[in-house]
Motif scaffolding. Structure first.
Motif, PDB file in Angstrom:
ATOM      1  N   GLU A 113     -26.080 -18.214  56.948  1.00 29.64           N
ATOM      2  CA  GLU A 113     -25.507 -18.365  55.605  1.00 29.64           C
ATOM      3  C   GLU A 113     -26.626 -18.764  54.650  1.00 29.64           C
ATOM      4  O   GLU A 113     -27.404 -19.681  54.955  1.00 29.64           O
ATOM      5  N   ASP A 159     -13.962 -19.827  52.590  1.00 29.72           N
ATOM      6  CA  ASP A 159     -14.827 -20.981  52.871  1.00 29.72           C
ATOM      7  C   ASP A 159     -14.032 -22.282  52.746  1.00 29.72           C
ATOM      8  O   ASP A 159     -13.056 -22.352  51.996  1.00 29.72           O
ATOM      9  N   GLU A 180     -16.902 -25.533  60.514  1.00 27.77           N
ATOM     10  CA  GLU A 180     -18.052 -25.956  59.701  1.00 27.77           C
ATOM     11  C   GLU A 180     -18.398 -27.413  59.961  1.00 27.77           C
ATOM     12  O   GLU A 180     -17.539 -28.216  60.301  1.00 27.77           O
ATOM     13  N   TYR A 230     -24.995 -29.322  61.840  1.00 26.65           N
ATOM     14  CA  TYR A 230     -26.265 -29.941  62.191  1.00 26.65           C
ATOM     15  C   TYR A 230     -26.486 -29.954  63.698  1.00 26.65           C
ATOM     16  O   TYR A 230     -27.607 -30.056  64.165  1.00 26.65           O
ATOM     17  N   PRO A 255     -29.501 -26.249  57.305  1.00 27.92           N
ATOM     18  CA  PRO A 255     -30.056 -25.107  56.574  1.00 27.92           C
ATOM     19  C   PRO A 255     -31.584 -25.249  56.563  1.00 27.92           C
ATOM     20  O   PRO A 255     -32.087 -26.338  56.315  1.00 27.92           O
TER      21      PRO A 255
END
Ligand code: C2E
Ligand code: MG
Ligand code: MG
Length: 567
Positions: free
Chosen positions: A340, A461, A518, A540, A545
């Motif tokens: 993403e 989302d 998520e 995580y 990211p």
């Protein structure tokens, strides 16, 4: 019958005028007086349609005569009777608000009757123009201009009398949605009905105004205490919350109210108007259907927001944004199934800023449109590069905000971007916030179908934070559902979260949606999700990211499924 007050101190002229009018087909009822003082007394006592006014009387002269009559009866048409020598004054009288003049001795009965009818008509037209300039056409309440004027007057009066003035701004919550779903006619009727209810909440002397669109203002002069404003605000909330019945539809509406108080908050009318707006905006941010009093901190927040907006503009111009990438990880195959793109702002002044701090402001200001276009283009170009560099089946997901989605040409601009970057549409997934699916369903379906036709995948989302139900989602052409991290955070220990997550997974799977958990940070969360049937996770636990230079290594290490065979 036209009732006329003839003010004329020359006995012969008066007789002549009365005789001329008596001969006419129109029926005139003439009351004759020869002093201004007597005229003013009559005007106070009874209604007239018009005044025939000689300006030079024994107790008053010239324009002063006119002004005194106007002051007594502002909406009464005035036809000036002038002598041959003072036509100049008569002309000035017309410039000062009289409707017309006639020179005595030059007029005959027909001319006089016509001049009277004309003066009455002209006054009516003038009054209508004044009305149009001061009142809202749709609802009939005051408009913004009149509210401003009355605010200025109220402040001047209150300064002298040491009184408190309250100013409220009200904005209907979700009015656009009502307009879009039920149509503009019902939207208009709702505005009218709201204006009526607002009037019913305030005193006769208070001013309710429509400021434009779905925004109203209320001016409250000489209020006994600020507590009274709280009571009133609550009464308004309660009154508006009662369902409206419009053309057989039951319509529910709520308002957000901002309140400011003179002289506590400010003494200047323009500042007060701004403060009321600021406070109203804050009430909106609190979810609507509530009121907020202005505070100086709000102003500081507004300033900060403005500064942020300007910085954002500059940042966009200077290309200070970067994309980081967070993988999706398949627990069953232990491979990366996609990434993403998540935007970050890297500015020399503030360092790295997270999207939570600037995306909402970008949305409000519309800057999300150019920013979002840049994100989409960059993400597609980067994905294409990686595909060519050894990860041919790499999939990329890009976040699309509500405002971007509502852009008319979203499908065609996406098609252009796909064409320019050469990315296969099947490698691209668009992530939409839940809000996209909650309002204006038909328009959303149309747009989503257009996007779907391009070949891209569609994802919802942060599912669960809004109020949409899965059965509602059935009508949209969706591929993926991402369970919001606020639920994932509380599993498996919190039974409510656990039950909710389990139910979402089961239903999403029955709709044939790919489910992604998520914000997965622990093995226990991952295990719970897998056990309930959700194998794709993001969080995580697998990776934060990461900047683009770190991604190829991460893809290789995670044993990704996107690699070309043999590499
Ligand atoms: P999102 O799309 O739900 O992105 C996931 C967010 O959760 C990211 O925060 C990510 O850093 C964070 N996250 C990922 N894994 C974990 C975890 O295990 N624990 C915790 N506590 N957090 C995790 P970030 O980067 O702050 O982004 C926030 C939101 O900003 C995104 O939520 C997305 O809605 C929005 N956003 C980000 N990039 C863009 C963009 O390019 N365009 C638009 N329109 N919105 C964006
Ligand atoms: Mg996202
Ligand atoms: Mg998310």
């Amino acid at each position: 019958m036209i009732k006329i007050l003839l003010v004329e101190d020359n006995e012969a002229d008066a007789r002549l005028t009365k005789d001329m009018l008596a001969e006419q087909r129109d029926r005139f009822d003439v009351v004759h007086v020869d002093h201004l003082s007597e005229a003013l007394r009559r005007l106070r006592r009874e209604p007239f349609h018009l005044v025939l006014l000689d300006l030079s009387l024994s107790d008053s002269h010239g324009l002063d005569t006119l002004r005194q009559v106007q002051a007594k009866s502002p909406s009464l048409p005035i036809l000036v009777l002038s002598g041959l020598n003072d036509e100049g004054i008569a002309l000035q009288a017309v410039q000062n608000g009289a409707q017309d003049y006639l020179v005595k001795g030059q007029a005959n009965g027909d001319l006089l009757a016509r001049a009277i009818r004309y003066a009455v008509e002209r006054k009516r037209a003038e009054e209508r123009l004044i009305y149009l300039a001061q009142y809202d056409h749709l609802t009939g309440v005051a408009n913004r201009t009149l509210l401003r004027d009355r605010l200025l007057l109220a402040l001047a009066r209150s300064k002298r009398k040491d009184q408190t003035v309250g100013l409220m701004f009200l904005d209907l919550d979700r009015f656009k949605a009502i307009n879009d779903t039920l149509g503009h006619d019902i939207g208009d009727q709702l505005l009218k009905a709201v204006a009526e209810r607002l009037k019913s909440c305030v005193r006769q002397m208070d001013t309710v105004a429509r400021m434009g669109g779905d925004e109203f203002g209320i001016l409250l002069e000489a209020i006994p205490s600020e507590r009274g404003l709280t009571t009133l605000a609550q009464r308004i909330l309660d009154t508006i919350a009662q369902p409206f019945v419009l053309e057989g539809h039951q319509v529910f509406a709520t308002v957000s109210i901002g309140i400011t108080v003179y002289p506590t908050d400010d003494e200047d009318s323009n500042n007060l108007l701004k403060h009321a707006d600021t406070a109203m905006y804050r009430a909106k941010q609190h979810g609507g259907n509530t009121y907020q009093f202005f505070t100086p901190e709000m102003q500081a927040a507004v300033r900060e927001r403005l500064a942020m907006e300007q910085a954002l503009r500059k940042g966009l111009a200077k290309k200070e944004f970067v994309l980081h990438y967070q993988p999706f990880f398949d627990l069953a195959t232990r491979t990366v199934t996609g990434i993403e793109a998540i935007v970050r702002w890297l500015s020399p002044a503030a360092g790295l800023t997270m999207p939570a701090h600037f995306i909402p402001i970008a949305e409000e200001t519309g800057l999300i449109i150019p920013l979002g276009a840049w994100v989409l283009r960059s993400a597609c170009a980067q994905a294409k590069k990686w595909q060519e560099a050894g990860f041919p089946s790499l999939r990329i997901a890009v976040n699309i905000s509500d405002r971007q989605f509502r852009q008319r040409n979203i499908a065609s601009s996406l098609s252009q971007i796909l064409h320019d970057t050469g990315l296969d549409p099947h490698s691209l997934e668009l992530e939409f916030p839940e809000s996209v699916f909650m309002l204006n369903t038909d328009a959303a379906i149309t747009t989503l179908k257009e996007l779907k036709k391009l070949g891209v995948r569609l994802s919802i989302d942060d599912f669960g934070v809004g109020f949409s139900s899965l059965s509602h989602l059935k009508q949209f052409p969706l591929d993926t559902l991402k369970i919001d991290q606020s639920f994932v955070r509380d599993i498996p220990s919190d039974p409510d979260a656990a039950a909710f997550v389990a139910a979402i997974i089961a239903m999403a799977r029955s709709l044939k949606l790919t489910v992604i958990g998520e914000g997965v940070e622990t093995n226990a969360q991952a295990a719970f999700l897998a056990e309930k049937g959700c194998h794709v996770i993001q969080g995580y636990l697998c990776s934060e990211p990461v900047p683009p230079e770190d991604l190829p290594r991460l893809l290789r290490e995670a044993g990704d499924s996107t690699r070309r065979n043999g590499t």
